[in-house]
Design an enzyme around this catalytic site. Structure first.
Site, mmCIF file in Angstrom:
data_model
loop_
_atom_site.group_PDB
_atom_site.id
_atom_site.type_symbol
_atom_site.label_atom_id
_atom_site.label_comp_id
_atom_site.label_asym_id
_atom_site.label_seq_id
_atom_site.Cartn_x
_atom_site.Cartn_y
_atom_site.Cartn_z
ATOM 1 N N HIS A 270 -2.593 6.748 -19.173
ATOM 2 C CA HIS A 270 -1.513 7.265 -19.908
ATOM 3 C C HIS A 270 -1.648 7.528 -21.216
ATOM 4 O O HIS A 270 -2.067 6.313 -22.037
ATOM 5 C CB HIS A 270 -0.203 6.681 -19.433
ATOM 6 C CG HIS A 270 1.096 7.576 -19.663
ATOM 7 N ND1 HIS A 270 1.614 7.753 -20.795
ATOM 8 C CD2 HIS A 270 1.609 8.513 -18.877
ATOM 9 C CE1 HIS A 270 2.468 8.657 -20.705
ATOM 10 N NE2 HIS A 270 2.544 9.034 -19.571
ATOM 11 N N ASP A 330 2.056 9.258 -10.878
ATOM 12 C CA ASP A 330 1.462 10.411 -10.050
ATOM 13 C C ASP A 330 0.762 9.525 -8.809
ATOM 14 O O ASP A 330 0.340 10.475 -7.936
ATOM 15 C CB ASP A 330 0.776 11.341 -10.636
ATOM 16 C CG ASP A 330 1.354 12.543 -11.428
ATOM 17 O OD1 ASP A 330 2.803 12.618 -11.045
ATOM 18 O OD2 ASP A 330 1.113 12.655 -12.601
HETATM 19 N N1 CMC Z 1 -10.335 7.535 -15.253
HETATM 20 C C1 CMC Z 1 -11.225 7.086 -15.978
HETATM 21 N N2 CMC Z 1 -11.499 6.848 -17.277
HETATM 22 C C2 CMC Z 1 -10.381 7.250 -17.869
HETATM 23 C C3 CMC Z 1 -9.250 7.835 -17.470
HETATM 24 C C4 CMC Z 1 -9.273 7.796 -16.005
HETATM 25 N N3 CMC Z 1 -8.082 8.364 -15.164
HETATM 26 N N4 CMC Z 1 -8.224 7.941 -18.372
HETATM 27 C C5 CMC Z 1 -8.718 7.860 -19.409
HETATM 28 N N5 CMC Z 1 -9.936 7.268 -19.460
HETATM 29 C C6 CMC Z 1 -10.776 6.960 -20.405
HETATM 30 C C7 CMC Z 1 -11.414 8.157 -21.068
HETATM 31 O O1 CMC Z 1 -12.767 8.561 -20.493
HETATM 32 C C8 CMC Z 1 -11.451 7.312 -22.623
HETATM 33 O O2 CMC Z 1 -12.650 6.549 -22.550
HETATM 34 P P1 CMC Z 1 -13.742 6.220 -23.709
HETATM 35 O O3 CMC Z 1 -12.688 5.711 -24.752
HETATM 36 O O4 CMC Z 1 -14.892 5.615 -23.469
HETATM 37 O O5 CMC Z 1 -14.104 7.964 -24.315
HETATM 38 C C9 CMC Z 1 -10.324 6.384 -22.599
HETATM 39 O O6 CMC Z 1 -10.050 6.060 -21.225
HETATM 40 C C10 CMC Z 1 -9.192 6.996 -23.445
HETATM 41 O O7 CMC Z 1 -8.721 8.358 -22.517
HETATM 42 P P2 CMC Z 1 -8.310 9.562 -23.293
HETATM 43 O O8 CMC Z 1 -8.557 10.610 -22.555
HETATM 44 O O9 CMC Z 1 -8.516 9.825 -24.864
HETATM 45 O O10 CMC Z 1 -6.661 9.395 -23.230
HETATM 46 P P3 CMC Z 1 -5.416 10.419 -23.429
HETATM 47 O O11 CMC Z 1 -4.270 9.571 -23.771
HETATM 48 O O12 CMC Z 1 -6.161 11.561 -24.096
HETATM 49 O O13 CMC Z 1 -5.152 10.837 -21.950
HETATM 50 C C11 CMC Z 1 -4.590 10.952 -19.845
HETATM 51 C C12 CMC Z 1 -4.362 10.471 -21.030
HETATM 52 C C13 CMC Z 1 -3.382 10.694 -18.623
HETATM 53 C C14 CMC Z 1 -4.814 12.394 -19.817
HETATM 54 C C15 CMC Z 1 -5.670 10.366 -19.008
HETATM 55 O O14 CMC Z 1 -5.811 8.836 -18.884
HETATM 56 C C16 CMC Z 1 -6.246 10.913 -17.652
HETATM 57 O O15 CMC Z 1 -7.031 12.185 -17.639
HETATM 58 N N6 CMC Z 1 -5.784 10.558 -16.584
HETATM 59 C C17 CMC Z 1 -6.054 11.125 -15.135
HETATM 60 C C18 CMC Z 1 -5.049 12.269 -14.961
HETATM 61 C C19 CMC Z 1 -3.722 11.939 -14.902
HETATM 62 O O16 CMC Z 1 -3.284 10.962 -13.870
HETATM 63 N N7 CMC Z 1 -2.617 12.324 -15.281
HETATM 64 C C20 CMC Z 1 -1.189 12.057 -15.116
HETATM 65 C C21 CMC Z 1 -0.606 11.571 -16.428
HETATM 66 S S1 CMC Z 1 0.902 10.763 -16.076
HETATM 67 C C22 CMC Z 1 2.061 12.096 -15.613
HETATM 68 C C23 CMC Z 1 2.111 13.359 -16.392
HETATM 69 O O17 CMC Z 1 1.686 13.171 -17.577
HETATM 70 O O18 CMC Z 1 2.515 14.367 -15.911
#
Ligand code: CMC
Length: 395
Positions: A270, A330
Site C-alpha cells: 500500500h 483487498d
Molecule cells: N508484490 C511484490 N512487490 C511489490 C508489491 C507486491 N504486491 N507491491 C510493491 N512491491 C515492490 C515494488 O516492486 C517496489 O520494489 P522496488 O523498490 O525493489 O522497486 C516496492 O515494493 C515499492 O512499490 P511501489 O510500486 O513503488 O509502491 P507504490 O506505493 O507505488 O504502490 C501498490 C502501491 C498498492 C500499487 C502496490 O503495492 C501494488 O501494486 N500492490 C498490488 C496491487 C494491490 O493489491 N492493490 C490494492 C491496493 S489497496 C486498495 C486500493 O487502493 O484500492
C-alpha cells in the site's frame, strides 16, 4: 524546477485540505471524521457511515431515519436507463457498464443544477448513494440475461442490493442476515480512504466545474485498475491459480520478487500503510468467522487457507519485510464476496458502490472550500529545445 517540486505518483504532495478521513500509515490508523474504523465496523451501519461522512457528525435516531428515508426515495433509475443497458455487450465487464451508466446519468441531472448551491450538492449525494446499488445490480442482471429487479424500499441498503442481485420473479427471496451483515461491513470499510487515485480523480475532474455524475464516472474508471480497486478481483484469480497449481505458494512468492516478471502479489502493499492495513485485519477476522459458520467443508476454505499461507510466507520474507508490504483491504474481501454468491467481476463494482459516498463527500468538500480552484498539476519538461519548423520536402 523553478517554483514547483517534482513528485511522480504524488508521494509527498498534499493536493487539498480535508476534514473527512484521517490516515496514519505508520501506525495503521484509519478514522472517518475522527471515529476509529474498528469502532464503526463493530457498531455502525453503512447508511449511518454515509451520513457521518457527508455531514461530519453521527446522526441521532431521527436524523438517521430521515436520511434512510431520503435515500430510499432516490433508489429508482429513469426507465430510459434500462434501454441504455442493452447497448452494452452481453459479456461486458460490469465496471465498464458502471462507468457508462453513471456518466450517462449526467444527462438526467444537468439542467438547472448548480454545484455552488449546497442543497443541490446534497441532493446529488443522495441520488448517487441511492442509485449505485441499482446500477450495480442491473449490470449483473443484464450480463445474465435476467430481468432487472426494481429496488424494494422496505429493505435496508445492503439487503436491497442483494434483493436486486438475486431475487427472481418466480420465487420469494430473503437475503441471508449473515451475508447482509458481512456486506454492510465491507461497505463501511471501503467507504472512504482520503486522497487515493479514484478520489483524486473525482476531485480533479470535478475541479473544472464538471457535472458530478461525469466526475464520479471518471473516479469509477480509475478504481477499476488492478493497482487500485481491481485488486480484489485479481486476488481471487491469483489464489485460484495457486490452488489449481497444487498449492505451490513458494513459486508465486518467488515470482513476485523477480523483477524481470511483472507479476505482483495482489492484495499486498500500500502506498500509505507501511505497517498494516487496519481494514485487512477486520476483514480477515470476518472472513474466518463467516467460513467457520459455513462449516469446515465449505468450498472457499481452500482459498482462505492459501491466502493465509501466502501471508505467512511473505511476512517472513526479507523482500516483503524490507519494503513494508502487508496484506491490504483487498486480500481477504474477495473470499467473503465469493461465499455470498457474488461473481468475481462484480467485486470492484461493489467497491465502487461503497466508495461513492467518499467520492461525493470529497467532491462536496472541494466545491465548498474557500480555496476551490481548478486542479492543474505542472510537469518537468524533457522534450526538444526550441527548433525551427522544416518544410515537409526538406525533412
Ligand atoms: N508484490 C511484490 N512487490 C511489490 C508489491 C507486491 N504486491 N507491491 C510493491 N512491491 C515492490 C515494488 O516492486 C517496489 O520494489 P522496488 O523498490 O525493489 O522497486 C516496492 O515494493 C515499492 O512499490 P511501489 O510500486 O513503488 O509502491 P507504490 O506505493 O507505488 O504502490 C501498490 C502501491 C498498492 C500499487 C502496490 O503495492 C501494488 O501494486 N500492490 C498490488 C496491487 C494491490 O493489491 N492493490 C490494492 C491496493 S489497496 C486498495 C486500493 O487502493 O484500492
Amino acid at each position: 524546477l523553478g517554483y514547483f517540486t517534482f513528485d511522480p505518483g504524488f508521494v509527498a504532495t498534499a493536493s487539498c485540505r480535508s476534514s473527512i478521513t484521517y490516515l496514519d500509515g505508520d501506525k495503521g490508523i484509519l478514522e472517518y471524521r475522527g471515529y476509529p474504523i474498528e469502532q464503526l465496523a463493530e457498531s455502525s451501519t453503512f447508511t449511518e457511515v454515509c451520513y457521518l461522512l457527508l455531514h461530519g457528525e453521527l446522526p441521532n435516531k431521527d436524523d438517521l431515519s430521515k436520511f434512510d428515508h431520503t435515500i430510499t426515495t432516490h433508489t429508482m433509475l429513469h426507465e430510459a436507463m434500462k434501454r441504455f443497458y442493452s447497448g452494452f455487450r452481453r459479456d461486458a465487464h460490469p465496471m465498464s457498464t458502471m462507468v457508462g451508466v453513471v456518466g450517462a446519468l449526467s444527462s438526467f441531472y444537468h439542467h438547472g443544477e448548480d454545484i455552488h448551491d449546497p442543497e443541490h450538492r446534497k441532493i446529488t449525494a443522495h441520488r448517487l448513494i441511492a442509485k449505485m446499488p441499482t446500477i450495480a445490480a442491473w449490470s449483473y442482471r443484464y450480463a445474465n440475461g435476467q430481468p432487472m429487479v426494481y429496488p424494494k424500499n422496505s429493505l435496508d441498503y445492503s439487503s436491497n442490493f442483494l434483493h436486486m442481485m438475486f431475487s427472481m420473479p418466480t420465487e420469494e427471496y430473503t437475503p441471508d442476515p449473515l451475508y447482509v451483515k458481512a456486506l454492510d461491513l465491507l461497505l463501511i470499510l471501503h467507504a472512504d480512504h482520503e486522497q487515493n487515485a479514484s478520489t483524486s480523480t473525482v476531485r480533479l475532474a470535478g475541479s473544472s466545474g464538471a457535472n458530478p455524475f461525469a466526475a464520479l464516472s471518471a473516479g469509477i474508471a480509475s478504481l477499476w485498475g488492478p493497482a487500485h480497486g481491481g485488486a480484489n478481483e485479481a486476488v481471487i484469480r491469483m489464489l485460484q491459480d495457486i490452488v489449481d497449481s497444487d498449492n505451490d505458494v513458494a513459486h508465486y512468492v518467488a515470482r513476485a520478487k523477480d523483477k524481470s516478471d511483472r507479476f505482483r502479489l495482489m492484495g499486498f502493499g500500500h502506498r500509505v500503510y507501511k505497517n498494516f492495513d487496519p481494514r485487512a485485519v477486520i476483514i480477515r477476522k470476518t472472513c474466518m468467522d463467516l467460513l467457520a459458520k459455513l462449516g469446515p467443508d465449505n468450498e472457499y476454505q481452500a482459498l482462505f487457507d492459501t491466502a493465509h499461507e501466502l501471508e505467512k510466507i511473505a511476512l517472513a520474507d526479507d523482500y516483503f519485510v524490507k519494503r513494508n508490504l502487508y496484506p491490504n483491504v483487498d486480500f481477504y474481501s474477495g473470499i467473503i464476496l465469493l461465499a455470498m454468491g457474488i461473481p468475481l467481476n462484480m467485486f470492484t463494482v461493489i467497491f465502487a458502490m461503497a466508495r461513492t459516498v467518499g467520492w461525493i463527500s470529497q467532491w462536496n468538500e472541494m466545491i465548498a472550500d474557500d480555496d476551490f480552484r481548478i486542479g492543474r498539476p505542472r510537469q518537468l519538461y524533457t522534450g526538444a529545445n526550441t527548433r525551427d519548423y522544416v518544410d515537409i520536402e526538406n525533412r
